[in-house]
Design an enzyme around this catalytic site. Structure first.
Site, PDB file in Angstrom:
ATOM      1  CD  GLU A 105      46.538  47.902  16.811  1.00  0.00           C
ATOM      2  OE1 GLU A 105      47.289  48.896  16.799  1.00  0.00           O
ATOM      3  OE2 GLU A 105      46.953  46.736  16.927  1.00  0.00           O
ATOM      4  CG  ASP A 106      47.996  50.652  13.574  1.00  0.00           C
ATOM      5  OD1 ASP A 106      47.597  49.589  14.085  1.00  0.00           O
ATOM      6  OD2 ASP A 106      49.138  50.778  13.084  1.00  0.00           O
ATOM      7  CG  ASP A 109      46.076  42.113   8.784  1.00  0.00           C
ATOM      8  OD1 ASP A 109      45.206  41.980   7.922  1.00  0.00           O
ATOM      9  OD2 ASP A 109      47.250  41.731   8.601  1.00  0.00           O
ATOM     10  CG  PHE A 158      50.673  46.771   3.434  1.00  0.00           C
ATOM     11  CD1 PHE A 158      50.627  45.862   4.483  1.00  0.00           C
ATOM     12  CD2 PHE A 158      51.520  47.856   3.544  1.00  0.00           C
ATOM     13  CE1 PHE A 158      51.413  46.027   5.611  1.00  0.00           C
ATOM     14  CE2 PHE A 158      52.320  48.038   4.673  1.00  0.00           C
ATOM     15  CZ  PHE A 158      52.263  47.109   5.702  1.00  0.00           C
ATOM     16  NE  ARG A 171      56.173  54.687  12.021  1.00  0.00           N
ATOM     17  CZ  ARG A 171      55.620  53.513  12.325  1.00  0.00           C
ATOM     18  NH1 ARG A 171      54.315  53.404  12.389  1.00  0.00           N
ATOM     19  NH2 ARG A 171      56.376  52.453  12.553  1.00  0.00           N
TER      20      ARG A 171
END
Ligand code: 5GP
Length: 181
Positions: A105-106, A109, A158, A171
């Protein structure tokens, strides 16, 4: 080097983690995985699209035979707020049964995405199922999900770059940055 991207992307606020630091941490994680999976063959499933860059650097730093696959789930779209709604858009090509699956996963959160995915993927009877995430925002967690490997814990900002987007932009940044949203 980072500066040139600030010229193109006016909403970038500051670099959070530079490219060299990411590279070193990915190598450390890969070393740990190489040790932990010494007796088996990990099957690394990248969660598209955000984990794509992390996944491809990680697999090349693991000194073991590995197999790879991808899964795509619905995410935030163009908004920065989670709705909690998660849908599988693309299933992995290969069966998970009997495999030592490592879900890549990146960022974790609220944890809702992974919580949902893990529940679904466990039903497919992998031999083992672990989670690796490049980033984690512990202060935002809504569900208590166990993550086996974490690259960096970050504050509630963010972030974009190294695969992570905002409105499908950013990206390709080779570093992680905070964006003004
Ligand atoms: P969760 O379900 O844990 O709340 O959200 C996970 C997903 O939300 C991530 O895979 C990612 O798509 C998105 N997300 C959460 N925080 C950030 C962030 O700071 N930057 C970006 N680009 N995406 C984020």
């Amino acid at each position: 080097m980072e500066r040139k991207f600030f010229h193109f992307y006016k909403d970038l606020k500051e670099v959070l983690i530079d490219g060299q630091t990411i590279k070193h941490r990915v190598e450390e994680l890969a070393l740990q995985i190489t040790e932990d999976y010494a007796d088996c063959q990990p099957h690394l499933i990248g969660i598209l699209k955000g984990a794509n860059v992390f996944h491809s650097d990680l697999i090349r730093a693991i000194h073991l035979p590995v197999t790879v696959d991808f899964i795509a789930v619905s995410s935030y779209g163009n908004s920065s707020q989670t709705t909690g709604e998660v849908r599988i858009l693309k299933d992995p090509d290969e069966s998970l049964a009997g495999k030592d699956v490592l879900l890549v996963e990146d960022i974790v959160d609220t944890g809702l995405t992974l919580n949902y995915l893990v529940e679904i993927l466990r039903k497919r009877e992998p031999k083992s199922l672990r989670i690796i995430t490049l980033l984690s925002k512990p202060s935002r967690r809504k569900v208590d999900i166990h993550v086996d490997y974490i690259g960096f814990e970050i504050p509630d900002k963010f972030v974009v770059g190294y695969g992570l987007d905002y409105g499908q932009q950013y990206r390709n940044l080779p570093f992680l940055a905070i964006v003004e949203i």
